[in-house]
Design an enzyme around this catalytic site. Structure first.
Site: not given
Ligand SMILES: NC(=O)C1=CN([C@@H]2O[C@H](COP(=O)(O)OP(=O)(O)OC[C@H]3O[C@@H](n4cnc5c(N)ncnc54)[C@H](OP(=O)(O)O)[C@@H]3O)[C@@H](O)[C@H]2O)C=CC1
Ligand SMILES: Nc1nc2c(ncn2[C@@H]2O[C@H](COP(=O)(O)O)[C@@H](O)[C@H]2O)c(=O)[nH]1
Length: 326
Positions: A174-175
């Site tokens: 989720v970066c």
């Protein structure tokens, strides 16, 4: 830095098996003064761990790191774990109130066994000063500092007193750091781990980018003592967050600690949210991880995790999936 590669580019080469059953292979790992069932720790993120999961991991003999996003609950959390005879392992940031918090813990003789300093860009004076502050006030506590992505950073944090460093800037599911800033170890996390591992004189925790259980063995081969995992632990029955049903399929949310969902505002956002399919029980995943790692140890020709550190490997650029999907 030449010859970079990532998890999907590497295959480990089998060595002659010396066990009659995979169940003979021992997956335990020692970090600091304690030994844990697996070299794996769920990410210290709000959609991955909460107090119930932390307690059940500690009771089950697994390492855990509680997140730092409900700061006012941390002192009671440490107290509660101590009252139950369990290990206390918490996270801190680097802002002024975090210094006071560490001081309060010391004044009340509440000594967590593990403290993780959890910020995005760990190669900084703010982290070095926090390491020194914790070591001054809580000298018995094992300090994990991060996140970093270079040998210089590993050395500097170790020299400041860190007992372990956490490597990985930008490889997380989720970066969006790599997209928003152009920086990080995203796409070459495994090579960065190898690079950092050569400089380290203390344990390294590989953080981010693990997509399959085999990636745990690969992290160990390239220098990790422990592996931090977010997305593979997201979406379980026990996971924090709401379960949502869409077109008859159950999902759970997984969001970044630097996402607007975590921060409550759109400032310096470096994370996003996704919905992950419901995966059943966390306990079952941990058992499967243990079995897969036992199998990896047997392919490495040993009975202990250490055997994995010595196997040969080949670089097979982006081809190990053969077009298959999991
Ligand atoms: N592993 C990874 O790749 C990443 C992880 N994260 C996660 O997101 C969460 C929030 O991280 P973070 O924003 O660091 O935490 P905080 O919001 O607590 O920030 C920590 C401190 O560092 C400062 N800071 C943050 N980034 C930088 C930077 N690039 N350069 C200089 N100072 C900086 C902040 O000030 P100010 O906000 O004013 O700049 C603040 O004072 C953490 O849980 C972290 O692990 C976030 C990004 C990448
Ligand atoms: N750049 C960002 N990284 C983040 C954020 N929140 C967490 N993280 C990092 O990701 C790993 C988990 O990675 P995964 O591939 O296993 O899912 C976690 O441990 C953090 O280091 C964020 O908002 N931005």
């Amino acid at each position: 830095m030449e010859n970079v590669f990532d998890y999907e580019d590497i295959q480990l080469i089998p060595a002659k098996c010396i066990v009659d059953s995979r169940s003979e292979c021992d997956t335990t790992v020692t970090l600091g003064n304690h030994t844990f069932k697996l070299p794996v720790v769920p990410a210290n993120m709000q959609t991955i761990i909460d107090e119930n999961i932390a307690r059940s991991l500690a009771e089950g003999g697994y390492f855990y790191i509680m997140h730092r996003f409900e700061p006012e609950t941390r002192k009671d959390f440490v107290k509660d774990m101590k009252d139950r005879g369990l290990l206390a392992s918490i996270s801190v940031g680097v802002k002024a109130e975090e210094y006071e918090f560490v001081q309060h813990l010391a004044e009340e003789e509440l000594v967590p066994e593990y403290i993780t300093i959890d910020i995005a860009h760990g190669h900084s004076n703010s982290v070095i000063e926090m390491i020194q502050h914790i070591k001054n006030h809580l000298p018995e506590t094992f300090v994990i500092a991060g996140n970093v992505g270079t040998p210089e950073a590993v050395r500097e944090l170790e020299n400041a007193g860190a007992d372990a460093t956490k490597v990985g800037i930008g490889p997380g599911k989720v970066c969006i750091t790599k997209l928003k800033t152009g920086f990080g170890t995203g796409g070459w996390q495994l090579a960065a781990l190898k690079w950092c591992g050569k400089a380290a004189s203390k344990p390294i925790i590989a953080d981010g980018g693990i997509r399959t259980h085999g990636d745990i063995a690969k992290s160990i081969r390239f220098g990790a003592s422990m592996v931090m995992i977010g997305s593979l632990f997201a979406g379980h029955e026990e996971s924090p967050g709401e379960t949502i049903e869409k077109d008859g399929i159950l999902y759970k949310e997984y969001f970044g600690s630097a996402s607007e969902y975590q921060k409550g505002e759109k400032k310096n956002v470096e994370g996003k949210k996704m919905m992950v399919p419901h995966k059943g029980s966390l306990k079952d995943t941990l058992v499967e991880m243990e079995q897969d790692l036992q199998s990896a140890i047997s392919y490495a020709g040993g009975t202990y995790i250490d055997a994995i550190r010595h196997v040969d490997y080949v670089v097979v650029k982006n081809s190990i999936m053969n077009g298959d999907h999991i």
